[in-house]
Every structure is written in structure tokens, then in C-alpha cells.
Design a protein around this motif. Structure first.
Motif, PDB file in Angstrom:
ATOM      1  N   GLY A  39      42.240  30.117  39.087  1.00  0.00           N
ATOM      2  CA  GLY A  39      43.238  30.807  39.912  1.00  0.00           C
ATOM      3  C   GLY A  39      44.462  31.193  39.100  1.00  0.00           C
ATOM      4  N   PHE A  40      44.963  30.282  38.279  1.00  0.00           N
ATOM      5  CA  PHE A  40      46.148  30.595  37.470  1.00  0.00           C
ATOM      6  C   PHE A  40      45.805  31.538  36.305  1.00  0.00           C
ATOM      7  N   PHE A  41      44.601  31.416  35.760  1.00  0.00           N
ATOM      8  CA  PHE A  41      44.191  32.353  34.709  1.00  0.00           C
ATOM      9  C   PHE A  41      44.117  33.776  35.276  1.00  0.00           C
ATOM     10  N   ASP A  42      43.590  33.916  36.495  1.00  0.00           N
ATOM     11  CA  ASP A  42      43.517  35.240  37.136  1.00  0.00           C
ATOM     12  C   ASP A  42      44.920  35.816  37.345  1.00  0.00           C
ATOM     13  N   GLN A  43      45.849  34.947  37.776  1.00  0.00           N
ATOM     14  CA  GLN A  43      47.232  35.402  37.963  1.00  0.00           C
ATOM     15  C   GLN A  43      47.847  35.840  36.633  1.00  0.00           C
ATOM     16  N   ALA A  44      47.532  35.115  35.561  1.00  0.00           N
ATOM     17  CA  ALA A  44      48.059  35.463  34.235  1.00  0.00           C
ATOM     18  C   ALA A  44      47.561  36.833  33.805  1.00  0.00           C
ATOM     19  N   VAL A  45      46.275  37.098  34.070  1.00  0.00           N
ATOM     20  CA  VAL A  45      45.706  38.411  33.713  1.00  0.00           C
ATOM     21  C   VAL A  45      46.407  39.518  34.491  1.00  0.00           C
ATOM     22  N   LYS A  46      46.655  39.284  35.792  1.00  0.00           N
ATOM     23  CA  LYS A  46      47.339  40.299  36.603  1.00  0.00           C
ATOM     24  C   LYS A  46      48.738  40.582  36.050  1.00  0.00           C
ATOM     25  N   CYS A  47      49.452  39.518  35.655  1.00  0.00           N
ATOM     26  CA  CYS A  47      50.791  39.693  35.075  1.00  0.00           C
ATOM     27  C   CYS A  47      50.717  40.504  33.786  1.00  0.00           C
ATOM     28  N   ALA A  48      49.731  40.175  32.943  1.00  0.00           N
ATOM     29  CA  ALA A  48      49.595  40.866  31.657  1.00  0.00           C
ATOM     30  C   ALA A  48      49.267  42.334  31.868  1.00  0.00           C
ATOM     31  N   ILE A  49      48.375  42.607  32.829  1.00  0.00           N
ATOM     32  CA  ILE A  49      48.010  44.001  33.121  1.00  0.00           C
ATOM     33  C   ILE A  49      49.217  44.767  33.635  1.00  0.00           C
ATOM     34  N   LYS A  50      49.986  44.115  34.526  1.00  0.00           N
ATOM     35  CA  LYS A  50      51.179  44.774  35.065  1.00  0.00           C
ATOM     36  C   LYS A  50      52.168  45.099  33.957  1.00  0.00           C
ATOM     37  N   GLU A  51      52.337  44.165  33.025  1.00  0.00           N
ATOM     38  CA  GLU A  51      53.271  44.353  31.916  1.00  0.00           C
ATOM     39  C   GLU A  51      52.800  45.496  31.009  1.00  0.00           C
ATOM     40  N   ALA A  52      51.473  45.607  30.858  1.00  0.00           N
ATOM     41  CA  ALA A  52      50.918  46.637  29.962  1.00  0.00           C
ATOM     42  C   ALA A  52      50.843  48.003  30.622  1.00  0.00           C
ATOM     43  N   HIS A  53      50.914  48.047  31.954  1.00  0.00           N
ATOM     44  CA  HIS A  53      50.731  49.319  32.656  1.00  0.00           C
ATOM     45  C   HIS A  53      51.717  50.393  32.217  1.00  0.00           C
TER      46      HIS A  53
END
Length: 441
Positions: free
Chosen positions: A269-283
Motif C-alpha cells: 500500500g505504501f509502495f503504491d502511494q510512493a509510485v503515485k507521488c513519484a509519477i505526480k512529481e515527474a508529470h
């Protein structure tokens, strides 16, 4: 503008030989800052350097810091569409005395918390007035009020390893304001440095009790329990995550601890949240790259531009917002250029899921139906556009002509007359609108 703030800035630049380093593409802000320092504050010393890339900016900071000059760095939150988080972190790690002001547009409270956590001393939301700019700079250079100045001095002594002086200053702070979280933090840091861990822990816990959203005590408590008490370590990490939910590395750390405890589901669950944060930052960076490619192809090869606009929207996925309406708009135009009006209609209807009351989207759907000679559907959507955005026909003469022309074609004469009469008040010399009016008469 307060003369006191002016004097603080003058003393920093002229008295202390301070330098301003800018990492920005915003020439308007550079001119504002330059005009403020040299014209309004009448500072004569050349103290500003501007950079458009991170590497030369960090070399400049290194050179100035090496020469013992105090530095005030102005850093864009995003440069060339790419986040500058790593730059801010590196500057604070390598040159901790550098004061950093982050430049950003309107942003969320979560983002502001995250920027302070990265190491920003202050944040300027653009556009900014001269008075606000000087005040922000002054507050960044020199904390206001006796309590803040004592805390600032305590942190400087802490950095120099003068732990007994830190104890003295923490005592003064707590004398002025008993149970001050900042004073208790200084006390805890000094005690920890002196090896008095149990006393330091009590100081950190008391600081946290006095201010539940002050992150520094929670970070100290998390560090205190790291490696010795996973339960407490996770407890404080999750408190930090709740206050500042955009920190990707912390989410990964929480996931790692859960993994070590064989709690795979919580870890995932926290790894998935980390990926979402990283994707948002890279967008931001990805968006700029694909948008620039699409724009360069827009006129010469609309079918290829369509591919990149579609990819950009696909990458955004569930994080699409009203900010993406321009991409939907350009994609629709690229489709219409190829005669793919049905695809354009589908595209704009997808955009309506993001912004269901956006009048411009209904207008664009109407144009696409016009391309397909579906004039009744075109008129229906033009009417919806006017219901959603009452002055849409006054924004441009061509918009008014398109709407009125279709209304006339399907026999909606009264609606056409209203559009033309109101549009002529905004564009009285438009001959084609006048022709449409004559056609009605």
C-alpha cells in the motif's frame, strides 16, 4: 514598505557582502528583483547572478560559500517543467547556511509543507508585489522578534557544536515562552549531543505534545526509535506522512519497515502511494516534453501531434484536472484538422468528465459536429455552451459568428439575434456579424 525591512536587506547585501543567486526562467521576476534591489533599495553593489540550469547555479553557490559570503538563493519549484527538489536538498545538505526562497505559483497546503520539509526557508507565490518581496527577503535573512532570533542563534551554535551555549539559549527561550516547541527542540538537540539520550527523548516528546503539527520533534522521535523500536518508528513515520503526504522517500521507508515485519499488504500500500507521488512529481517534466513535441508537429503533421497529445493525457490517467483542458483542446483540433470529427467529439466528452460545466468544451463539441454537418447537434451544444458560460459569444467575434450561423441554419432565429446583438456591443465593427444580422432581417 517598512524601513526596517529595507535596512535588513541592505545590511545583508552591503554590510555582510551577501549574494543573491537565482535559478529561474522567469525574466519578469528577475527584473522585479533587480529593480527592487538596485532602484528601490538603492543598493549599488552588484550582488545578483541568474542561471537557467542547475549545475552552474550550484557551482556559483559553492564558490560564494567557499569565499565565506552569505547566500540567498531564489529557486523555481519547477525548471523547464522538471521539479527542483533534488537541487534544494543538495544545496541544504552541502551548504546548510544558504537561505533558500522557493518561487512557485498558486499551490496546495500539502505542497507548501513539502517545500519547507525539503529545506525551503521561505516561499514566494508569484506574482508578488515589491513590498511583499522585500518583507519575504527580510524575514528569510533575519527572523523577526526576540524569540525567533534566539532560536536562530541557538541553531547556529548547534551547527558549530557549541552545545553548552545551545543549552543556555534554550533556557532563555523557555524562560520567555515556557513549553516553546522550538526551545524544547534546542534543549533536546543539545542533550542528545551531550549523550543524555533519555533527557533528550523527554524534551522531544514534550515539544511534540505542545505542537502536534510541528514536524521537527516528530522527525527526532522517529530517528530516536529507528533500529530499536519498529512499532514506535512506524508510528512517528506515519504521523509525518499524514502531515506531509508528498514525501516519496518516506512512503518507501514506511513500506520497507512493513516489509521487514512481514506485513506485505501494508508494505505494498505504501509502495503504491510512493509510485503515485513519484509519477505526480515527474508529470510536470513529462508534460512539457510531450507538449513541446506535439506543438512542433501541430501544423505540419496533425496526425503525429495527435499521437503525442493522446500519450500525454494517457500518462496523466486518473490525475487529469482542469489544468489539462488545453491539451484536450489541442488534441481535438488536431483530430478535426484530419477530418476525424467523431473522434474529436469523443475527446471533448472525455474532457467534460474532468470539467462538466466548462462552456468551451461544449463549444468545441459544437464545432466538431459542424464539421460533420450534424447541425442540430451542433446547435444543441452551442446552446449548452452559452448556458454554462453566458458571455462565451462575447469573447471573440469568430465564436459569435460560428454560434449565430448555426442557430440561423437550424431555424433558432431568436437565439441567433440575441447572440449577434450582444456580440456587436463587444465587436461593433465586425462586418461579418453585421452581414449575419442583415440576413436575419
Amino acid at each position: 514598505m517598512s524601513a526596517n525591512y529595507d535596512q535588513i536587506v541592505r545590511e545583508f547585501i552591503e554590510g555582510r557582502n551577501g549574494s543573491c543567486v537565482l535559478l529561474t526562467e522567469d525574466n519578469a521576476f528577475y527584473k522585479l528583483l533587480r529593480g527592487t534591489i538596485f532602484k528601490i533599495l538603492a543598493i549599488r553593489r552588484d550582488c545578483m547572478t541568474i542561471f537557467h540550469e542547475q549545475a552552474p547555479a550550484i557551482r556559483e553557490i559553492k564558490d560564494k560559500a567557499g569565499a565565506g559570503q552569505p547566500i540567498l538563493a531564489f529557486v523555481e519549484r519547477q525548471l523547464h517543467g522538471k521539479p527542483t527538489a533534488d537541487f534544494i536538498l543538495n544545496v541544504k545538505r552541502l551548504f546548510p547556511d544558504t537561505k533558500i526562497i522557493v518561487l512557485t505559483g498558486e499551490t496546495s497546503e500539502e505542497e507548501l509543507v513539502f517545500l519547507h520539509e525539503l529545506g525551503a526557508n521561505n516561499i514566494i507565490t508569484k506574482p508578488v508585489s515589491v513590498d511583499s518581496l522585500v518583507q519575504k527577503i527580510a524575514f528569510t535573512i533575519k527572523p523577526q522578534g526576540k524569540l525567533n532570533q534566539l532560536v536562530h542563534a541557538g541553531k547556529q551554535y548547534l551547527g558549530q557544536g557549541e552545545l553548552k551555549k545551545v543549552l543556555q539559549i534554550s533556557a532563555k527561550v523557555l524562560e520567555i515562552k515556557p513549553d516553546s516547541p522550538a526551545g524544547l527542540m534546542l534543549l533536546g538537540d543539545a542533550l542528545s549531543g551531550l549523550g543524555r539520550r533519555d533527557e533528550a527523548l523527554k524534551a522531544y516528546e514534550k515539544a511534540h505534545a505542545q505542537s502536534r503539527v510541528f514536524m521537527d520533534p516528530i522527525k527526532k522521535l522517529a530517528d530516536f526509535h529507528k533500529g530499536s523500536n519498529d512499532e514506535q518508528y512506524l508510528h512517528y513515520l506515519k504521523k509525518l506522512d499524514k502531515i506531509s503526504p508528498l514525501n516519496t522517500e518516506r512512503k518507501c521507508e514506511i513500506g520497507r519497515v512493513h516489509l521487514e515485519r512481514d506485513e506485505l499488504e501494508q508494505a505494498e500500500g505504501f509502495f503504491d502511494q510512493a509510485v503515485k507521488c513519484a509519477i505526480k512529481e515527474a508529470h510536470g517534466y513529462l508534460s512539457e516534453v510531450m507538449s513541446n513535441i506535439a506543438e512542433s508537429l501541430f501544423d505540419v503533421a496533425p496526425e503525429k501531434a495527435e499521437k503525442y497529445y493522446a500519450k500525454l493525457l494517457a500518462v496523466k490517467g486518473s490525475s487529469l484536472s482542469k489544468d489539462d483542458l488545453e491539451t484536450f483542446n489541442r488534441l481535438g483540433i488536431a483530430m478535426r484538422k484530419q477530418g476525424k470529427w467523431q473522434d474529436a467529439v469523443k475527446n471533448y466528452k472525455e474532457a467534460l468528465k474532468v470539467a462538466p460545466r466548462e462552456g468551451g468544451l461544449y463549444y468545441n463539441i459544437g464545432l466538431a459536429y459542424t464539421d460533420g454537418k450534424e447541425y442540430s447537434k451542433s446547435a444543441q451544444n452551442f446552446k449548452r455552451a452559452m448556458n454554462s458560460e453566458q458571455d462565451i459569444h462575447k469573447t471573440s467575434a469568430s465564436v459569435a459568428r460560428n454560434i449565430a450561423g448555426i442557430f440561423i441554419k437550424v431555424g433558432m432565429y431568436d437565439d441567433a439575434r440575441i447572440v449577434i446583438d450582444e456580440a456587436l456591443t463587444a465587436f461593433p465593427d465586425d462586418s461579418r456579424l453585421q452581414d449575419l444580422l442583415r440576413k436575419l432581417q
